[in-house]
Structure formats: C-alpha cells, structure tokens
Enzyme design. Structure first.
Site, short mmCIF file in Angstrom:
data_model
loop_
_atom_site.label_atom_id
_atom_site.label_comp_id
_atom_site.label_asym_id
_atom_site.label_seq_id
_atom_site.Cartn_x
_atom_site.Cartn_y
_atom_site.Cartn_z
N HIS A 207 0.89 -1.18 0.00
CA HIS A 207 0.00 0.00 0.00
C HIS A 207 0.92 1.21 0.00
O HIS A 207 1.45 1.61 1.03
CB HIS A 207 -0.87 -0.06 1.26
CG HIS A 207 -1.75 1.12 1.48
ND1 HIS A 207 -3.13 1.08 1.31
CD2 HIS A 207 -1.47 2.39 1.90
CE1 HIS A 207 -3.64 2.26 1.61
NE2 HIS A 207 -2.67 3.07 1.97
N HIS A 209 1.83 5.16 -0.70
CA HIS A 209 1.53 6.55 -1.04
C HIS A 209 2.68 7.07 -1.91
O HIS A 209 3.79 6.51 -1.88
CB HIS A 209 1.35 7.38 0.24
CG HIS A 209 0.03 7.10 0.92
ND1 HIS A 209 -1.04 7.94 0.85
CD2 HIS A 209 -0.40 6.00 1.60
CE1 HIS A 209 -2.07 7.41 1.50
NE2 HIS A 209 -1.71 6.23 1.96
N CYS A 240 -3.47 10.44 4.52
CA CYS A 240 -4.02 10.13 5.84
C CYS A 240 -4.10 11.43 6.67
O CYS A 240 -3.14 12.20 6.72
CB CYS A 240 -3.11 9.14 6.56
SG CYS A 240 -3.67 8.81 8.25
N ASN A 249 -2.41 7.86 -2.36
CA ASN A 249 -1.82 6.60 -2.81
C ASN A 249 -1.38 6.78 -4.25
O ASN A 249 -1.86 7.68 -4.94
CB ASN A 249 -2.88 5.50 -2.77
CG ASN A 249 -3.28 5.14 -1.36
OD1 ASN A 249 -4.09 5.83 -0.76
ND2 ASN A 249 -2.66 4.12 -0.82
#
Ligand SMILES: CC(C)(COP(=O)([O-])OP(=O)([O-])OC[C@H]1O[C@@H](n2cnc3c(N)ncnc32)[C@H](O)[C@@H]1OP(=O)([O-])[O-])[C@@H](O)C(=O)NCCC(=O)NCCSC(=O)C[C@@](C)(O)CC(=O)[O-]
Length: 302
Positions: A207, A209, A240, A249
């Site tokens: 995951h 960013h 976030c 992301n």
C-alpha cells in the site's frame, strides 16, 4: 526474479482517497464513484470506514454508501473498523471484508487511533473474533511500515512484529503500508522479505503513497520479491489525516498502465478507471494526480 503473471489491485480511492477531503462530498457522488469502479472490473473496493465522525467527518456517509452502491456478485466491498463499534456498523452495512488498521510505530498509533500498538491489538482481538463469527473476511493494515512522520525510521523487525500479531488474530490478508511515501526500492524489498518470513507472501500487499514519487518503483521492486497484491487510489486521491503532508496513494491509472505495459493481468479496464478519475476530479474541481490518467484523458481530446 520473475514478475507475477497476474496481480490483484485493491481500489482504496473511495476511502483512503476521499477521507482527507475537507469539503463534504455528497454520498451520491461517492456512490457513483464506487459504481464506476465496480464497472471497471475491480474485485475488491475499499468503500467505507466506520470510525469516529469527529476524527474523520468525510467518512460519516459510510453506511449510506454501503447501502446504496450497486453490489456486483463476487466483488468484495471493504470497510475500516478500528473497534467493535465500527464492526457492528460494518455488519449492519453488510461489508464483505473489514479492515483492522494498526501501525508499526507507537507514535503514529497514538495519533491515528488514540492507543498504543499493544492496546490496538487487544481492541482488534474482539473485532477479529466477531468478524470470523459473521464469516466476514478480515484484513489487517500496518501504517508507517517504511517510516513514520513522528519517529522517523521504523525497523523492519517492528513491522514483522505487528504482522505476527495480526496473523495470530486470523487476518486473511495484511497490507504493508508506506503511509508517508518515504520508501525506496531496496528498503521496500528488505521489509517485504522480512515480513514474508511471518506470513504467506501471497496474502501480503503493498500500500504505497506517492509523496516522493517512488510508489511505482516500489511496486515493481515488491513484485520482484513476490508481492502480487497492491493498493491504489483512482486519480491519485488521498492522504491520511494523521500523516501531515502525506499525499495520495499511487494512482490506479499509473499502476494499471505499468501492469498493462508489463503484460501483467489485472482484470481491470484502464479506460473506465480514467473515466472514474476524471469524474471525481471534476467534482473536486481539480486535476487528477495521475500522469497516466491525465495523459490518456488529454489524448482523447485530440
Ligand atoms: C479509533 C477511534 C474511534 C478511537 O478513538 P477513541 O477516542 O479512543 O475512542 P472512544 O471509544 O473513546 O470514542 C470516542 C468517540 O468516538 C466514538 N466512536 C468510537 N469508535 C467509533 C466508531 N468506530 N465509529 C463511530 N464513532 C466511534 C465514540 O462513540 C465516542 O463518541 P462521543 O462519545 O465522543 O460522541 C478514533 O481514534 C478514530 O476514529 N480515529 C480515526 C482513524 C482513522 O480513520 N484514520 C485514517 C484511516 S487509517 C489510514 O488512512 C491509514 C491506512 C489504513 O490507509 C494505511 C496507511 O496508508 O497507513
């Protein structure tokens, strides 16, 4: 090392992408975005987050979104659930998968979910048991696996420790998240190889960013060591709320363009994702944060 012939792309735009938007986005816009992504061929879309509306007001529409999206059989619609209150809401919303989300750094755990790593695991224990009892798929997510905005360096062993604890809770899949996008390929490979000693690699995901523009390279590097599940956000949305400056992301359009170029099957139609990215970007009144998305959209205009 050989690359996988097929990867699973988990679309997190409707949650991770939108959660940080200051202006309230109407539920119907979020619903249309999810429906467009369903039509593009994703088998897993992170569509909701059952957290405190005081902490993340944008996700207060999660129940309505989950209720009104057009569910396609076989597609998993996921929701974040940090505790039992969130899980109960996710059960009521008929989430196919719930996500317990912790961190590899104490500082981020406190900022993000208001508890220590150890306390978060204890909170997740009840959530995990209830999810299993309700036959709901359980995913774990580990923030700051490559660096923390508060404490800086995060040792790979710290990430491995949380992977082990989430494995013991019965997670079906675990996300290794670069929350602030600081990872670079060699570091990413080292962390992925370390955590793969604690949990089956085919159920680990990356995951990433894209704050420092490293996400696509990190995805490629992850594939070289056997990772075949990746998260991305349509139009490169997101960031976030508890990681200042963290951008979205990696954009789904960029990831799909990379995979298509490598001949790696994703089962997803890039053109439809570009349409979805342009749709949400127009609603937000700004360009998509996606090189491939914007290039393909521009080319259409001739
Ligand atoms: C986790 C809590 C709730 C703990 O917050 P807390 O203050 O420790 O919890 P609490 O039990 O004391 O409750 C405080 C208030 O929140 C309410 N509450 C309590 N739980 C819920 C719930 N589930 N749903 C709705 N409301 C809830 C509860 O009812 C109470 O309401 P009040 O009495 O003040 O009116 C809080 O810290 C929170 O909501 N944090 C938000 C975390 C978040 O959403 N962060 C962004 C997502 S994580 C992320 O983006 C990273 C990720 C996954 O993408 C991977 C990466 O890139 O790193």
């Amino acid at each position: 090392m050989t690359l996988p012939s097929k990867v699973k792309i988990v679309e997190v735009g409707p949650r991770d992408g939108l959660q940080n938007e200051k202006e309230t986005i109407p539920a119907e816009v979020k619903i249309e975005l999810v429906d467009r992504l369903t039509d593009a061929g994703f088998i897993n879309i992170e569509a909701a987050s059952f957290v405190s509306p005081k902490w993340v007001p944008q996700m207060a529409t999660s129940a309505e979104v989950m209720d009104k999206i057009r569910r396609k059989p076989g597609v998993i619609y996921s929701a974040l659930t940090p505790n039992m209150k969130g899980l109960e809401a996710a059960i009521a919303a008929k989430a196919d998968e719930v996500v317990i989300f912790g961190a590899a750094s104490e500082a981020f755990s406190q900022k993000n979910i208001n508890c220590s790593i150890a306390e978060s695991i204890e909170r997740f224990r009840d959530v995990a048991q209830a999810a299993k009892q309700h036959h709901i798929r359980l995913r774990g997510s580990i923030s700051c696996s490559f660096g923390c905005p508060y404490q800086g360096e995060v040792p790979a062993d710290s990430v491995a420790d949380v992977v082990r604890r989430l494995r013991e809770l019965g997670c079906d899949e675990i996300d290794i998240a670069d929350t602030i996008g600081v990872g670079t390929p060699k570091k990413v490979q080292a962390v992925m190889e370390r955590v793969a000693r604690e949990f089956p690699i085919e159920r680990l995901s990356g995951h990433f960013h894209d704050t420092y523009g490293q996400a696509s390279a990190n995805i490629y590097a992850s594939m070289e060591v056997g990772i075949a599940i990746f998260h991305s956000s349509v139009a490169g949305l997101g960031g976030c709320p508890y990681a200042k400056g963290a951008t979205g992301n990696v954009s789904t359009e960029d990831v799909l363009y990379l995979m298509n170029g490598l001949g790696i099957d994703t089962g997803i139609e890039l053109d439809k994702v570009v349409d979805a990215g342009q749709f949400i970007s127009q609603h937000l009144g700004r360009k998509a944060v996606s090189r491939a998305g914007n290039a393909i959209a521009a080319k259409r205009l001739g």
